[in-house]
Design an enzyme around this catalytic site. Structure first.
Site, PDB file in Angstrom:
ATOM      1  N   PRO A  88       0.219 -10.079   0.685  1.00  0.00           N
ATOM      2  CG  PRO A  88       2.147  -9.622   0.044  1.00  0.00           C
ATOM      3  CD  PRO A  88       1.757  -9.777   1.242  1.00  0.00           C
ATOM      4  CD  GLU A 115      12.344  -9.744   1.948  1.00  0.00           C
ATOM      5  OE1 GLU A 115      12.351 -10.591   1.101  1.00  0.00           O
ATOM      6  OE2 GLU A 115      12.339  -8.656   1.887  1.00  0.00           O
ATOM      7  NE  ARG A 153     -17.878   5.016   0.075  1.00  0.00           N
ATOM      8  CZ  ARG A 153     -18.731   4.693  -0.499  1.00  0.00           C
ATOM      9  NH1 ARG A 153     -18.765   3.223  -0.706  1.00  0.00           N
ATOM     10  NH2 ARG A 153     -19.630   5.321  -1.002  1.00  0.00           N
ATOM     11  CG  ASP A 168     -20.318   4.381  -4.773  1.00  0.00           C
ATOM     12  OD1 ASP A 168     -19.727   4.546  -5.749  1.00  0.00           O
ATOM     13  OD2 ASP A 168     -20.286   4.941  -3.611  1.00  0.00           O
TER      14      ASP A 168
HETATM   15  C1  9D3 Z   1       9.950  -8.417  -1.134  1.00  0.00           C
HETATM   16  C2  9D3 Z   1       9.274  -9.456  -0.493  1.00  0.00           C
HETATM   17  N1  9D3 Z   1       8.365 -10.297  -1.319  1.00  0.00           N
HETATM   18  C3  9D3 Z   1       9.054 -11.447  -1.675  1.00  0.00           C
HETATM   19  C4  9D3 Z   1       8.070 -12.176  -2.696  1.00  0.00           C
HETATM   20  C5  9D3 Z   1       7.017 -10.472  -0.387  1.00  0.00           C
HETATM   21  C6  9D3 Z   1       6.532  -9.470  -0.005  1.00  0.00           C
HETATM   22  C7  9D3 Z   1       6.290  -9.215   1.589  1.00  0.00           C
HETATM   23  C8  9D3 Z   1       5.794  -8.304   2.140  1.00  0.00           C
HETATM   24  C9  9D3 Z   1       6.081  -8.539  -0.458  1.00  0.00           C
HETATM   25  C10 9D3 Z   1       5.318  -7.351   0.050  1.00  0.00           C
HETATM   26  C11 9D3 Z   1       5.064  -7.191   1.503  1.00  0.00           C
HETATM   27  C12 9D3 Z   1       4.524  -6.250   2.080  1.00  0.00           C
HETATM   28  N2  9D3 Z   1       3.112  -5.927   1.538  1.00  0.00           N
HETATM   29  C13 9D3 Z   1       2.088  -6.351   2.361  1.00  0.00           C
HETATM   30  O1  9D3 Z   1       2.322  -6.564   3.458  1.00  0.00           O
HETATM   31  C14 9D3 Z   1       0.638  -6.254   1.709  1.00  0.00           C
HETATM   32  C15 9D3 Z   1       0.288  -5.906   0.299  1.00  0.00           C
HETATM   33  C16 9D3 Z   1       1.025  -5.680  -0.668  1.00  0.00           C
HETATM   34  O2  9D3 Z   1       2.109  -5.784  -0.844  1.00  0.00           O
HETATM   35  N3  9D3 Z   1       0.061  -5.353  -1.886  1.00  0.00           N
HETATM   36  C17 9D3 Z   1      -1.155  -5.595  -1.746  1.00  0.00           C
HETATM   37  N4  9D3 Z   1      -1.974  -5.724  -0.738  1.00  0.00           N
HETATM   38  C18 9D3 Z   1      -1.123  -6.045   0.395  1.00  0.00           C
HETATM   39  S1  9D3 Z   1      -1.844  -6.474   1.892  1.00  0.00           S
HETATM   40  C19 9D3 Z   1      -0.112  -6.488   2.738  1.00  0.00           C
END
Ligand code: 9D3
Length: 244
Positions: A88, A115, A153, A168
């Site tokens: 994220p 986490e 793609r 596209d």
């Molecule tokens: C509940 C944990 N969060 C605390 C702030 C952090 C968190 C860690 C791991 C939130 C989501 C995740 C799992 N998500 C991904 O590994 C992830 C992801 C996403 O959640 N949204 C958009 N792109 C991606 S790429 C990997």
């Protein structure tokens, strides 16, 4: 192009066996290898996570299995162009980023879970960190498949019609125009007259106007005003082309 994916859920990747990506793999355009992170643990319980130093809720993914998995990938396929950590906190996946990645011949994708991931994976292993958008998912598996799909793609031959990759919407910063097929009337909804006219110039103008107006209405952030032609400006000024 070769893509290696490291995950604790190898069984989640069946979508890459069907449709356009499945066919690209069968045709040898795309060589996807899925690696089970647990195969690179050394303890009896095949543990991939542990409690966080400093305390706090949840578990953190251990660094050693990720490093060992990438060493195995290197031994089989050499040094990859990119080692991408899905997270994220990553840079947002865009059309431009997918196109850039498609120019490489070997990508590795590391899927995170729980986490978080030990910071040393980011520091000492990953070359890139990618997010697919600002919403919380439960792990990096769906993002990894989204990245493979968007990147593939752009690999020559994966999409049958190369013109459709070029045309596209996001390449040009414009959304698509409305599409219709038979029947000409369905439940009281009709196909716009111009599409039945056989007037190819009128059809081209109508489609262009639809794209411009839809983009202006729905995604003004995409519209590259400086790239608009004089004709585009005229089409945007015509008031009677209704658009949703
Ligand atoms: C509940 C944990 N969060 C605390 C702030 C952090 C968190 C860690 C791991 C939130 C989501 C995740 C799992 N998500 C991904 O590994 C992830 C992801 C996403 O959640 N949204 C958009 N792109 C991606 S790429 C990997």
């Amino acid at each position: 192009m070769r893509v290696d994916i490291v995950t604790i859920f190898p069984e989640a990747f069946t979508p890459l066996q069907v449709s356009m990506i499945g066919r690209a793999r069968e045709r040898g355009l795309l060589d996807v290898h899925i690696w089970d992170l647990r195969d690179f643990t050394t303890d009896r319980h095949r543990q991939v996570d542990d409690a966080p130093y400093g305390g706090g809720a949840g578990m953190v993914m251990k660094p050693e299995p990720f490093f060992a998995a990438v060493d195995a990938i290197r031994a089989e396929a050499g040094e990859p162009a990119h080692i991408i950590l899905t997270s994220p906190q990553g840079a947002r996946l865009t059309h431009a980023l997918a196109e850039e990645m498609a120019g490489k011949n070997h990508l590795v994708l590391l899927c995170g879970h729980y986490e978080g991931i030990d910071e040393r994976v980011r520091e000492g292993l990953a070359t890139d960190e990618i997010s697919i958008g600002d919403y919380v998912l439960t792990g990096g598996e769906l993002p990894a498949m989204v990245i493979v799909d968007a990147v593939a793609r752009f690999v020559p031959g994966v999409v049958g019609d190369a013109a459709s990759v070029e045309a596209d919407s996001f390449a040009e910063g414009l959304l698509d125009y409305p599409h219709y097929t038979r029947p000409p009337e369905f439940r009281g909804m009709t196909v716009p007259e111009v599409l039945l006219s056989g007037n190819h110039e009128a059809i081209r103008r109508w489609r262009r106007a639809q794209r411009l107006r839809r983009t202006l209405r729905r995604r003004p952030d995409l519209l590259k005003h400086e790239a608009l032609s004089d004709e585009d400006r005229r089409l945007l000024d015509v008031p009677d082309l209704d658009v949703d």
